[in-house]
Design a protein around this motif. Structure first.
Motif, PDB file in Angstrom:
ATOM      1  N   CYS A  10     -15.171  46.158  -8.042  1.00  0.00           N
ATOM      2  CA  CYS A  10     -15.160  45.172  -6.958  1.00  0.00           C
ATOM      3  C   CYS A  10     -13.958  45.348  -6.038  1.00  0.00           C
ATOM      4  O   CYS A  10     -13.941  44.823  -4.928  1.00  0.00           O
ATOM      5  CB  CYS A  10     -15.204  43.760  -7.523  1.00  0.00           C
ATOM      6  SG  CYS A  10     -13.807  43.359  -8.580  1.00  0.00           S
ATOM      7  N   ARG A  11     -12.961  46.090  -6.453  1.00  0.00           N
ATOM      8  CA  ARG A  11     -11.775  46.304  -5.611  1.00  0.00           C
ATOM      9  C   ARG A  11     -11.952  47.487  -4.676  1.00  0.00           C
ATOM     10  O   ARG A  11     -11.130  47.728  -3.799  1.00  0.00           O
ATOM     11  CB  ARG A  11     -10.548  46.492  -6.484  1.00  0.00           C
ATOM     12  CG  ARG A  11     -10.182  45.194  -7.217  1.00  0.00           C
ATOM     13  CD  ARG A  11      -8.872  45.277  -7.928  1.00  0.00           C
ATOM     14  NE  ARG A  11      -7.812  45.857  -7.144  1.00  0.00           N
ATOM     15  CZ  ARG A  11      -6.934  45.175  -6.406  1.00  0.00           C
ATOM     16  NH1 ARG A  11      -7.001  43.879  -6.337  1.00  0.00           N
ATOM     17  NH2 ARG A  11      -5.987  45.792  -5.750  1.00  0.00           N
ATOM     18  N   GLU A  12     -13.039  48.240  -4.816  1.00  0.00           N
ATOM     19  CA  GLU A  12     -13.269  49.410  -3.967  1.00  0.00           C
ATOM     20  C   GLU A  12     -13.326  49.017  -2.485  1.00  0.00           C
ATOM     21  O   GLU A  12     -12.722  49.673  -1.639  1.00  0.00           O
ATOM     22  CB  GLU A  12     -14.555  50.124  -4.372  1.00  0.00           C
ATOM     23  CG  GLU A  12     -14.854  51.362  -3.555  1.00  0.00           C
ATOM     24  CD  GLU A  12     -13.784  52.435  -3.643  1.00  0.00           C
ATOM     25  OE1 GLU A  12     -13.619  53.169  -2.654  1.00  0.00           O
ATOM     26  OE2 GLU A  12     -13.109  52.535  -4.690  1.00  0.00           O
ATOM     27  N   ALA A  13     -14.042  47.950  -2.159  1.00  0.00           N
ATOM     28  CA  ALA A  13     -14.125  47.506  -0.758  1.00  0.00           C
ATOM     29  C   ALA A  13     -12.752  47.098  -0.246  1.00  0.00           C
ATOM     30  O   ALA A  13     -12.393  47.389   0.907  1.00  0.00           O
ATOM     31  CB  ALA A  13     -15.101  46.351  -0.638  1.00  0.00           C
ATOM     32  N   GLU A  14     -11.960  46.458  -1.086  1.00  0.00           N
ATOM     33  CA  GLU A  14     -10.602  46.063  -0.688  1.00  0.00           C
ATOM     34  C   GLU A  14      -9.749  47.291  -0.416  1.00  0.00           C
ATOM     35  O   GLU A  14      -9.000  47.339   0.571  1.00  0.00           O
ATOM     36  CB  GLU A  14      -9.974  45.218  -1.795  1.00  0.00           C
ATOM     37  CG  GLU A  14      -8.597  44.714  -1.460  1.00  0.00           C
ATOM     38  CD  GLU A  14      -7.978  43.909  -2.590  1.00  0.00           C
ATOM     39  OE1 GLU A  14      -6.784  43.624  -2.485  1.00  0.00           O
ATOM     40  OE2 GLU A  14      -8.674  43.578  -3.564  1.00  0.00           O
ATOM     41  N   ARG A  15      -9.862  48.313  -1.263  1.00  0.00           N
ATOM     42  CA  ARG A  15      -9.096  49.548  -1.048  1.00  0.00           C
ATOM     43  C   ARG A  15      -9.528  50.243   0.241  1.00  0.00           C
ATOM     44  O   ARG A  15      -8.689  50.731   1.001  1.00  0.00           O
ATOM     45  CB  ARG A  15      -9.253  50.486  -2.245  1.00  0.00           C
ATOM     46  CG  ARG A  15      -8.410  50.102  -3.441  1.00  0.00           C
ATOM     47  CD  ARG A  15      -8.391  51.213  -4.487  1.00  0.00           C
ATOM     48  NE  ARG A  15      -9.675  51.410  -5.114  1.00  0.00           N
ATOM     49  CZ  ARG A  15     -10.118  50.744  -6.171  1.00  0.00           C
ATOM     50  NH1 ARG A  15      -9.362  49.824  -6.725  1.00  0.00           N
ATOM     51  NH2 ARG A  15     -11.297  51.003  -6.687  1.00  0.00           N
ATOM     52  N   ARG A  16     -10.838  50.295   0.508  1.00  0.00           N
ATOM     53  CA  ARG A  16     -11.328  50.929   1.736  1.00  0.00           C
ATOM     54  C   ARG A  16     -10.813  50.181   2.963  1.00  0.00           C
ATOM     55  O   ARG A  16     -10.387  50.802   3.936  1.00  0.00           O
ATOM     56  CB  ARG A  16     -12.855  50.972   1.741  1.00  0.00           C
ATOM     57  CG  ARG A  16     -13.435  52.088   0.916  1.00  0.00           C
ATOM     58  CD  ARG A  16     -14.911  52.333   1.220  1.00  0.00           C
ATOM     59  NE  ARG A  16     -15.689  51.102   1.312  1.00  0.00           N
ATOM     60  CZ  ARG A  16     -16.369  50.546   0.318  1.00  0.00           C
ATOM     61  NH1 ARG A  16     -16.389  51.119  -0.860  1.00  0.00           N
ATOM     62  NH2 ARG A  16     -17.044  49.433   0.504  1.00  0.00           N
ATOM     63  N   PHE A  17     -10.859  48.849   2.913  1.00  0.00           N
ATOM     64  CA  PHE A  17     -10.359  48.042   4.031  1.00  0.00           C
ATOM     65  C   PHE A  17      -8.869  48.320   4.250  1.00  0.00           C
ATOM     66  O   PHE A  17      -8.425  48.541   5.377  1.00  0.00           O
ATOM     67  CB  PHE A  17     -10.585  46.554   3.751  1.00  0.00           C
ATOM     68  CG  PHE A  17      -9.962  45.666   4.787  1.00  0.00           C
ATOM     69  CD1 PHE A  17     -10.613  45.415   5.983  1.00  0.00           C
ATOM     70  CD2 PHE A  17      -8.712  45.098   4.574  1.00  0.00           C
ATOM     71  CE1 PHE A  17     -10.033  44.607   6.954  1.00  0.00           C
ATOM     72  CE2 PHE A  17      -8.131  44.292   5.535  1.00  0.00           C
ATOM     73  CZ  PHE A  17      -8.794  44.049   6.726  1.00  0.00           C
ATOM     74  N   HIS A  18      -8.099  48.316   3.184  1.00  0.00           N
ATOM     75  CA  HIS A  18      -6.658  48.550   3.275  1.00  0.00           C
ATOM     76  C   HIS A  18      -6.375  49.931   3.857  1.00  0.00           C
ATOM     77  O   HIS A  18      -5.552  50.075   4.770  1.00  0.00           O
ATOM     78  CB  HIS A  18      -6.024  48.411   1.888  1.00  0.00           C
ATOM     79  CG  HIS A  18      -4.572  48.738   1.875  1.00  0.00           C
ATOM     80  ND1 HIS A  18      -4.106  50.003   1.587  1.00  0.00           N
ATOM     81  CD2 HIS A  18      -3.483  47.975   2.131  1.00  0.00           C
ATOM     82  CE1 HIS A  18      -2.790  49.996   1.669  1.00  0.00           C
ATOM     83  NE2 HIS A  18      -2.389  48.788   1.990  1.00  0.00           N
ATOM     84  N   ASP A  19      -7.054  50.944   3.341  1.00  0.00           N
ATOM     85  CA  ASP A  19      -6.832  52.302   3.833  1.00  0.00           C
ATOM     86  C   ASP A  19      -7.190  52.427   5.315  1.00  0.00           C
ATOM     87  O   ASP A  19      -6.465  53.056   6.088  1.00  0.00           O
ATOM     88  CB  ASP A  19      -7.643  53.313   3.012  1.00  0.00           C
ATOM     89  CG  ASP A  19      -7.123  53.446   1.599  1.00  0.00           C
ATOM     90  OD1 ASP A  19      -5.993  52.995   1.301  1.00  0.00           O
ATOM     91  OD2 ASP A  19      -7.870  54.001   0.755  1.00  0.00           O
TER      92      ASP A  19
END
Length: 55
Positions: A22-31
């Protein structure tokens, strides 16, 4: 404490948290946000160089 609930040590809890799907979308947004900020900083530096040369 969460380590008691999951029956594991703190390092395992941290690894599970940071690697959770579930943190994958957060990592993509951050990157993506960091890439945009870097591009803006590069553009700003380029604009500043042009102005300082009188272009």
């Amino acid at each position: 404490m969460i380590t008691n609930l999951l029956n594991c040590d703190l390092a395992e809890v941290q690894q599970a948290f940071f690697n959770a799907p579930c943190r994958e979308a957060e990592r993509r947004f951050h990157d993506h946000a960091m890439d945009l900020l870097a591009e803006a900083a590069d553009s700003d530096a380029w604009q500043h160089q042009r102005r300082s040369r009188g272009v």
